[in-house]
Design a protein around this motif. Sequence first.
Motif, PDB file in Angstrom:
ATOM      1  N   LYS A 243       0.831  -1.206   0.000  1.00 49.17           N
ATOM      2  CA  LYS A 243       0.000   0.000   0.000  1.00 49.17           C
ATOM      3  C   LYS A 243       0.868   1.259   0.000  1.00 49.17           C
ATOM      4  N   GLU A 244       0.380   2.284  -0.682  1.00 45.31           N
ATOM      5  CA  GLU A 244       1.142   3.524  -0.891  1.00 45.31           C
ATOM      6  C   GLU A 244       1.592   4.170   0.416  1.00 45.31           C
ATOM      7  N   ASP A 245       0.764   4.051   1.460  1.00 49.13           N
ATOM      8  CA  ASP A 245       1.094   4.751   2.706  1.00 49.13           C
ATOM      9  C   ASP A 245       2.094   3.973   3.576  1.00 49.13           C
ATOM     10  N   ILE A 246       2.504   2.789   3.128  1.00 52.18           N
ATOM     11  CA  ILE A 246       3.528   2.033   3.865  1.00 52.18           C
ATOM     12  C   ILE A 246       4.874   2.273   3.185  1.00 52.18           C
ATOM     13  N   LEU A 247       5.827   2.800   3.916  1.00 50.31           N
ATOM     14  CA  LEU A 247       7.159   3.116   3.363  1.00 50.31           C
ATOM     15  C   LEU A 247       7.040   3.860   2.034  1.00 50.31           C
ATOM     16  N   PRO A 248       6.345   4.996   2.007  1.00 51.09           N
ATOM     17  CA  PRO A 248       6.111   5.689   0.733  1.00 51.09           C
ATOM     18  C   PRO A 248       7.416   5.990   0.007  1.00 51.09           C
ATOM     19  N   GLY A 249       7.406   5.751  -1.280  1.00 52.73           N
ATOM     20  CA  GLY A 249       8.560   6.039  -2.123  1.00 52.73           C
ATOM     21  C   GLY A 249       9.650   4.982  -2.072  1.00 52.73           C
ATOM     22  N   GLN A 250       9.531   4.028  -1.165  1.00 52.99           N
ATOM     23  CA  GLN A 250      10.585   3.011  -1.068  1.00 52.99           C
ATOM     24  C   GLN A 250      10.196   1.756  -1.861  1.00 52.99           C
ATOM     25  N   ALA A 251      11.210   1.063  -2.335  1.00 54.76           N
ATOM     26  CA  ALA A 251      10.978  -0.173  -3.099  1.00 54.76           C
ATOM     27  C   ALA A 251      12.109  -1.147  -2.781  1.00 54.76           C
ATOM     28  N   GLY A 252      12.109  -2.272  -3.439  1.00 52.36           N
ATOM     29  CA  GLY A 252      13.171  -3.261  -3.210  1.00 52.36           C
ATOM     30  C   GLY A 252      12.693  -4.356  -2.268  1.00 52.36           C
TER      31      GLY A 252
END
Length: 259
Positions: A243-252
């Motif tokens: 979901k967008e609001d979990i660790l926004p902007g992070q990936a990997g």
Amino acid sequence: MNVLLVYAHPEPTSLNGALRDFSVKRLEAAGHAVRVSDLYAMNWKAVVDAGDSTEHVPGTAFNASLESKRAFANGTQSADIAAEQDKLKWADAVILQFPLWWFSMPAILKGWVERVYAYGFAYGVGEHSDQRWGDRYGEGSLAGKRAMLVVTAGGWEPHYGPRGINGPIDDILFPINHGVLFYPGFDVLPPFVVYRTSKMDAARFAQTCDALGRRLDELWSTRPIPYRRQNAGDYEIPECTLKEDILPGQAGLGVHIAK
Ligand code: FAD
């Protein structure tokens, strides 16, 4: 408790063989029942093919997933596959032990996973719809059981550190820990990794056994890796994206672990 050790090394007198023997003794001394699937000794067939089901009609196209599904449902899997599934059902904890070969498990162990993890047993479990995408990643047939990797690696520990050239060991093992173990429901414990195996001697072997012994003693109390469960609210369904609001902007890979 019942412990299944799935072991993949061709040489009984190897470092892996010695660590396996140590583990079996340690677990049995603690009162656990231990079974070992010694894949090379069993001459385990590593390839998926039409011979994995007694129902395959010669001359018809072989579809690996669909034939696995039918054979599992109809009880027509080959006997070696069914026997390993029975061991998994019996086990409270499963240890996969192997030397790191080309940054993954040896082919014979990959073949054990491919054949034993049948459709309906390890995947394709539960409702698949726009509201739910199956019982997987923390749920599934193997939920409630624990699993741990015991891995030996020729490379040095810093080679597998956060900035090491091989990549972090947790990233390298992610497809096994998260994909092979967490997917069908296991609680996955942090791996036990032995590095720089060519520098093993009697003193270091004793230290390694001490450390491994502690991990085995703590098999039922060690906190599992906190992978996010698919159906616990962290993911959009059916996209299965965080979901967008979990660790926004992070990936990997790391975003799938709840810190
Ligand atoms: P062994 O070769 O049996 O033993 C290692 C050392 O331990 C030896 O010096 C031996 O004398 C000593 N030893 C054995 N038993 C004992 C004992 N009881 N007490 C004290 N000392 C003992 N490494 C990586 O890091 N990444 C890779 O991607 C990778 N890919 C590989 C691919 C292939 C095909 C191969 C063959 C190797 C690869 N390696 C890689 C190295 C591999 O991971 C190591 O060779 C392996 O982990 C060593 O485990 P072993 O059980 O085979 O050790």
